[in-house]
Structures are given as structure tokens and as C-alpha cells.
Design a protein around this motif. Structure first.
Motif, mmCIF file in Angstrom:
data_model
loop_
_atom_site.group_PDB
_atom_site.id
_atom_site.type_symbol
_atom_site.label_atom_id
_atom_site.label_comp_id
_atom_site.label_asym_id
_atom_site.label_seq_id
_atom_site.Cartn_x
_atom_site.Cartn_y
_atom_site.Cartn_z
ATOM 1 N N PRO A 58 43.106 53.081 -22.406
ATOM 2 C CA PRO A 58 42.528 54.154 -23.233
ATOM 3 C C PRO A 58 43.501 54.641 -24.310
ATOM 4 O O PRO A 58 44.722 54.728 -24.075
ATOM 5 C CB PRO A 58 42.236 55.263 -22.221
ATOM 6 N N TYR A 59 42.964 54.974 -25.452
ATOM 7 C CA TYR A 59 43.704 55.580 -26.552
ATOM 8 C C TYR A 59 43.013 56.875 -26.953
ATOM 9 O O TYR A 59 41.946 57.210 -26.448
ATOM 10 C CB TYR A 59 43.801 54.619 -27.744
ATOM 11 N N GLY A 60 43.598 57.569 -27.892
ATOM 12 C CA GLY A 60 43.103 58.891 -28.259
ATOM 13 C C GLY A 60 41.825 58.893 -29.076
ATOM 14 O O GLY A 60 41.146 59.913 -29.160
ATOM 15 N N GLY A 61 41.475 57.777 -29.700
ATOM 16 C CA GLY A 61 40.272 57.743 -30.526
ATOM 17 C C GLY A 61 40.112 56.396 -31.190
ATOM 18 O O GLY A 61 40.884 55.452 -30.958
ATOM 19 N N ASN A 62 39.089 56.298 -32.053
ATOM 20 C CA ASN A 62 38.752 55.022 -32.679
ATOM 21 C C ASN A 62 39.892 54.434 -33.496
ATOM 22 O O ASN A 62 40.169 53.234 -33.424
ATOM 23 C CB ASN A 62 37.527 55.198 -33.575
ATOM 24 N N ALA A 63 40.557 55.262 -34.298
ATOM 25 C CA ALA A 63 41.610 54.741 -35.168
ATOM 26 C C ALA A 63 42.746 54.131 -34.351
ATOM 27 O O ALA A 63 43.260 53.053 -34.684
ATOM 28 C CB ALA A 63 42.134 55.851 -36.071
ATOM 29 N N GLN A 64 43.121 54.790 -33.274
ATOM 30 C CA GLN A 64 44.208 54.273 -32.444
ATOM 31 C C GLN A 64 43.814 52.988 -31.731
ATOM 32 O O GLN A 64 44.615 52.047 -31.629
ATOM 33 C CB GLN A 64 44.632 55.324 -31.424
ATOM 34 N N MET A 65 42.572 52.922 -31.239
ATOM 35 C CA MET A 65 42.182 51.707 -30.498
ATOM 36 C C MET A 65 42.022 50.529 -31.448
ATOM 37 O O MET A 65 42.326 49.385 -31.093
ATOM 38 C CB MET A 65 40.927 51.946 -29.665
ATOM 39 N N MET A 66 41.573 50.763 -32.694
ATOM 40 C CA MET A 66 41.498 49.682 -33.668
ATOM 41 C C MET A 66 42.896 49.249 -34.108
ATOM 42 O O MET A 66 43.166 48.064 -34.301
ATOM 43 C CB MET A 66 40.673 50.121 -34.882
ATOM 44 N N GLN A 67 43.802 50.202 -34.247
ATOM 45 C CA GLN A 67 45.180 49.867 -34.606
ATOM 46 C C GLN A 67 45.823 49.001 -33.526
ATOM 47 O O GLN A 67 46.566 48.062 -33.834
ATOM 48 C CB GLN A 67 46.004 51.150 -34.803
ATOM 49 N N ALA A 68 45.532 49.293 -32.267
ATOM 50 C CA ALA A 68 46.104 48.504 -31.179
ATOM 51 C C ALA A 68 45.689 47.041 -31.285
ATOM 52 O O ALA A 68 46.507 46.135 -31.094
ATOM 53 C CB ALA A 68 45.673 49.089 -29.834
ATOM 54 N N VAL A 69 44.421 46.783 -31.591
ATOM 55 C CA VAL A 69 43.950 45.406 -31.737
ATOM 56 C C VAL A 69 44.537 44.779 -32.995
ATOM 57 O O VAL A 69 45.002 43.631 -32.983
ATOM 58 C CB VAL A 69 42.409 45.364 -31.774
ATOM 59 N N ASN A 70 44.552 45.512 -34.087
ATOM 60 C CA ASN A 70 45.068 44.992 -35.346
ATOM 61 C C ASN A 70 46.537 44.602 -35.238
ATOM 62 O O ASN A 70 46.972 43.618 -35.843
ATOM 63 C CB ASN A 70 44.892 46.034 -36.452
ATOM 64 N N GLU A 71 47.311 45.362 -34.457
ATOM 65 C CA GLU A 71 48.754 45.119 -34.335
ATOM 66 C C GLU A 71 49.111 44.265 -33.119
ATOM 67 O O GLU A 71 50.271 44.186 -32.719
ATOM 68 C CB GLU A 71 49.503 46.456 -34.293
ATOM 69 N N ALA A 72 48.105 43.629 -32.511
ATOM 70 C CA ALA A 72 48.320 42.712 -31.386
ATOM 71 C C ALA A 72 48.867 43.407 -30.151
ATOM 72 O O ALA A 72 49.540 42.788 -29.321
ATOM 73 C CB ALA A 72 49.225 41.544 -31.798
ATOM 74 N N LEU A 73 48.586 44.701 -30.000
ATOM 75 C CA LEU A 73 48.949 45.433 -28.791
ATOM 76 C C LEU A 73 47.817 45.404 -27.773
ATOM 77 O O LEU A 73 48.004 45.799 -26.619
ATOM 78 C CB LEU A 73 49.295 46.882 -29.139
ATOM 79 N N ALA A 74 46.636 44.979 -28.213
ATOM 80 C CA ALA A 74 45.485 44.794 -27.337
ATOM 81 C C ALA A 74 44.717 43.584 -27.854
ATOM 82 O O ALA A 74 44.788 43.251 -29.047
ATOM 83 C CB ALA A 74 44.594 46.031 -27.314
ATOM 84 N N GLU A 75 44.009 42.937 -26.954
ATOM 85 C CA GLU A 75 43.245 41.749 -27.346
ATOM 86 C C GLU A 75 41.823 42.081 -27.780
ATOM 87 O O GLU A 75 41.305 41.491 -28.742
ATOM 88 C CB GLU A 75 43.201 40.763 -26.172
ATOM 89 N N PHE A 76 41.180 42.992 -27.079
ATOM 90 C CA PHE A 76 39.763 43.268 -27.303
ATOM 91 C C PHE A 76 39.502 44.770 -27.419
ATOM 92 O O PHE A 76 40.302 45.598 -26.993
ATOM 93 C CB PHE A 76 38.921 42.712 -26.144
ATOM 94 N N SER A 77 38.332 45.087 -27.996
ATOM 95 C CA SER A 77 37.861 46.467 -28.037
ATOM 96 C C SER A 77 36.350 46.439 -28.230
ATOM 97 O O SER A 77 35.757 45.377 -28.471
ATOM 98 C CB SER A 77 38.523 47.256 -29.172
ATOM 99 N N LEU A 78 35.737 47.601 -28.099
ATOM 100 C CA LEU A 78 34.314 47.792 -28.384
ATOM 101 C C LEU A 78 34.191 48.934 -29.372
ATOM 102 O O LEU A 78 34.912 49.937 -29.267
ATOM 103 C CB LEU A 78 33.544 48.127 -27.107
ATOM 104 N N ASN A 79 33.278 48.807 -30.333
ATOM 105 C CA ASN A 79 33.165 49.844 -31.350
ATOM 106 C C ASN A 79 31.834 49.716 -32.077
ATOM 107 O O ASN A 79 31.143 48.699 -31.980
ATOM 108 C CB ASN A 79 34.326 49.714 -32.351
ATOM 109 N N ASP A 80 31.481 50.785 -32.794
ATOM 110 C CA ASP A 80 30.383 50.736 -33.759
ATOM 111 C C ASP A 80 30.802 49.790 -34.875
ATOM 112 O O ASP A 80 31.880 49.943 -35.454
ATOM 113 C CB ASP A 80 30.150 52.166 -34.283
ATOM 114 N N VAL A 81 29.975 48.816 -35.198
ATOM 115 C CA VAL A 81 30.355 47.837 -36.207
ATOM 116 C C VAL A 81 30.657 48.500 -37.547
ATOM 117 O O VAL A 81 31.511 48.025 -38.312
ATOM 118 C CB VAL A 81 29.274 46.749 -36.370
ATOM 119 N N ASN A 82 29.989 49.620 -37.848
ATOM 120 C CA ASN A 82 30.289 50.321 -39.098
ATOM 121 C C ASN A 82 31.727 50.820 -39.131
ATOM 122 O O ASN A 82 32.387 50.808 -40.168
ATOM 123 C CB ASN A 82 29.331 51.498 -39.277
#
Length: 322
Positions: free
Chosen positions: A60-84
Motif C-alpha cells: 500500500p501507498y498513500g495514494g494514486n500518484a505514489q503507487m504509479m510512481q512506484a511502478v514507473n520507478e521499478a519499485l513495484a511490478e503491477f498496480s490497478l487504477n482508473d485508466v484515465n
């Protein structure tokens, strides 16, 4: 080391993972525990561990921006999100200060209709009826609600200047404020447990209708390019939907980083579709998983090559809303 990298490193150390094991573990970045995406990721990860021996953990992260940053920076492999939200993250627009070019779509998971709802006793039946009435605004702790409500208002033929804006921080507080009478309407996804709770406490709620036509479709896509309309029919879990109604809808998508191997992506997709019944039994909204509609075209984002190969191998063609 950035704060998000420090957080991720600390989480791995706290789990007691040796460096060799870290290389084998894959993670799902999500919002905090209790959120829809955290629940979905937990169910999918659990099934992947059980049926495929994958070492998937939920982070878990604090919100959408942090969880997307984790995937973008290779700190996580997968995520789920609103495609928008993924689209804006890749662009570096909206709530994102800089582009995140390493995000890739893996699959469309399920549609997510959202709306504004009111007390049954209010006498309001359509979004247009909110003109001059109060609507939750602000959303400092849940900024993704801002464009969603903007689109819902547009689909009702009105805008923010036509309503009384009452600041609320996040979803649960917004519904509580509607129940208490502080605000006339609340924002939530269809089928949300909080809607059922408010319904029981105030003697009934209803979602407000919108005008779903070509003109309003154009308006909501000015807000977010992958919004669309979908019809929702009454069901016990869909509290506040008393008749077939159209809703502003987004698609939940599975996201992977560009660093994730094709084999890892295909392994998770195999779990999703071969174990759909077990996943859906654990979390019924995931019964919407459908191989034939999971390869959907979205503007401004790329599919992971592993996902492309997975769908092509199964003869699944890309679909669109057009």
C-alpha cells in the motif's frame, strides 16, 4: 534516496527479505488497505500465489500518484487504477507534476460506473435537479473525484458554477456529510458498501440520472478521454439504482512497469483468466473479467508487449468504444 524509495526499501527490510529473495518477489502497488484497488490486488495476488506459485505481495501507498510512481520507478511490478489516471500519469498532467513514461497497460479488468446520489426524501431525481443545490467539492485527500464529478455534472447539463460547492476531504466523509444534511448529494461508485450504509441510516437513497447522448459524451471526454456511458440495472448490491440507468463510467486496468518481463506479465494474465471463477468468488466485481473485452484500446497509453503476445496467442482482437 527519494522518500518513496526509502519507504519501499524499509518495507522490504521489515519483511525480512534477503537480497536474493527480493529479486524473486513481485509487488502490487495500491492505495491504503480498505480501498477497492487494494482489495482487488489482494484477491488477485492471493490466487496467483495459490494456483501459480507466484510470489506476489501487496504494497500500500498513500495514494494514486505514489503507487504509479512506484511502478514507473521499478519499485513495484503491477498496480490497478482508473485508466484515465494512468493516461494523465503518462502525460504528466492533472495531479502529476512530471511524465511517467514507463507505465504499460496489461488488461482491462472491469467497468466502474460512478454517480452522485441523494436521499430518497430529497425529491431530486436527476443531476440537472442539483442546480442551486449543494455538491461535494475540494477533495484534497481524494483528488481523483474532482474530474469524475466534473464529468457527472456535465452529463447532467450543468457545471460547478451552477451548484453550491461544499468542501469535503474524501469519499467516506462526503457520504457522511450527505447523510447528516451538510451537503445535498454525495459521490460514490455503484455498489459501494458505504452507499448501502447511508441508505439504511436515512431511509433510502437514489442515484441521480444523467443525459447520456452524443453531446454529453463529448463533454465528459473533454474531462477525461476514456470516460464512457454504461447502463446499470437494479440488483441487491446496487443500492440506489431502482431502474435501469446510465452512468459515467471508467475502466479499471491492470498496469505493469516497462521493466517487468513478458513472462511475468503472461503468468499473471494466465491466473486472471484461468482462475476467474475463484477470483470472482472471493470478490464478485471481478467476475466482470472477460478475455474477449480485456484487450481494449485506450488513448495515450501503450500495452505491455507481454500482454500483446498473450492476447494475440489467444486470438483476441483489440476492442474500442468507437
Amino acid at each position: 534516496m527519494t522518500p518513496i524509495k526509502t519507504f519501499a526499501a524499509a518495507a522490504l527490510l521489515a519483511a525480512g527479505l534477503a537480497p536474493a529473495a527480493q529479486a524473486q518477489v513481485q509487488s502490487f502497488s495500491t492505495p491504503p488497505q480498505g480501498s477497492v484497488w487494494n482489495t482487488m490486488a489482494s484477491v488477485i495476488s492471493g490466487e496467483a500465489r495459490k494456483s501459480a506459485g507466484m510470489r506476489l505481495v501487496v504494497q500500500p501507498y498513500g495514494g494514486n500518484a505514489q503507487m504509479m510512481q512506484a511502478v514507473n520507478e521499478a519499485l513495484a511490478e503491477f498496480s490497478l487504477n482508473d485508466v484515465n489516471d494512468v493516461i494523465t500519469a503518462v502525460e504528466g498532467s492533472g495531479d502529476y507534476d512530471s511524465p511517467m513514461p514507463n507505465l504499460r497497460i496489461v488488461a482491462r479488468v472491469n467497468p466502474f460506473p460512478v454517480g452522485l446520489y441523494v436521499k430518497e426524501s430529497s425529491g431530486l431525481t436527476s443531476v440537472a435537479d442539483l442546480e442551486g443545490r449543494s455538491v461535494p467539492s475540494g477533495w484534497d485527500a481524494f483528488p481523483i473525484a474532482r474530474p469524475h464529478i466534473t464529468a457527472i455534472l456535465a452529463a447532467g447539463g450543468i457545471g460547478w458554477d451552477d451548484v453550491d460547492q461544499v468542501p469535503v476531504p474524501e469519499l467516506i466523509r462526503g457520504s457522511d456529510d450527505m447523510a447528516s444534511g451538510r451537503v445535498d448529494s454525495a459521490f460514490f461508485a455503484v455498489g459501494g458498501p458505504k452507499v448501502a450504509e447511508v441508505d439504511a441510516s436515512v431511509g433510502g437513497v437514489r442515484f441521480l440520472s444523467i443525459d447520456a447522448n452524443d453531446e454529453t459524451l463529448e463533454k465528459i471526454r473533454e474531462v477525461r478521454p476514456a470516460f464512457y456511458f454504461s447502463e446499470v440495472t437494479p440488483a441487491p448490491v446496487r443500492v440506489g439504482v431502482g431502474e435501469p440507468m446510465m452512468f459515467v463510467t471508467w475502466d479499471n486496468v491492470l498496469v505493469a512497469g516497462a521493466h517487468v518481463s513478458e513472462e511475468q506479465v503472461q503468468a499473471l494474465l494466465t491466473v486472471l483468466f484461468e482462475q476467474r471463477e475463484a477470483i470472482g468468488a472471493a470478490y464478485p466485481p471481478l467476475l466482470a473479467l472477460n478475455l474477449e473485452t480485456a484487450f481494449k484500446q485506450f488513448p495515450g497509453v501503450e500495452y505491455h508487449p507481454g500482454a500483446v503476445a498473450f492476447f494475440e496467442d489467444r486470438g483476441v482482437e483489440m476492442t474500442s468504444d468507437e
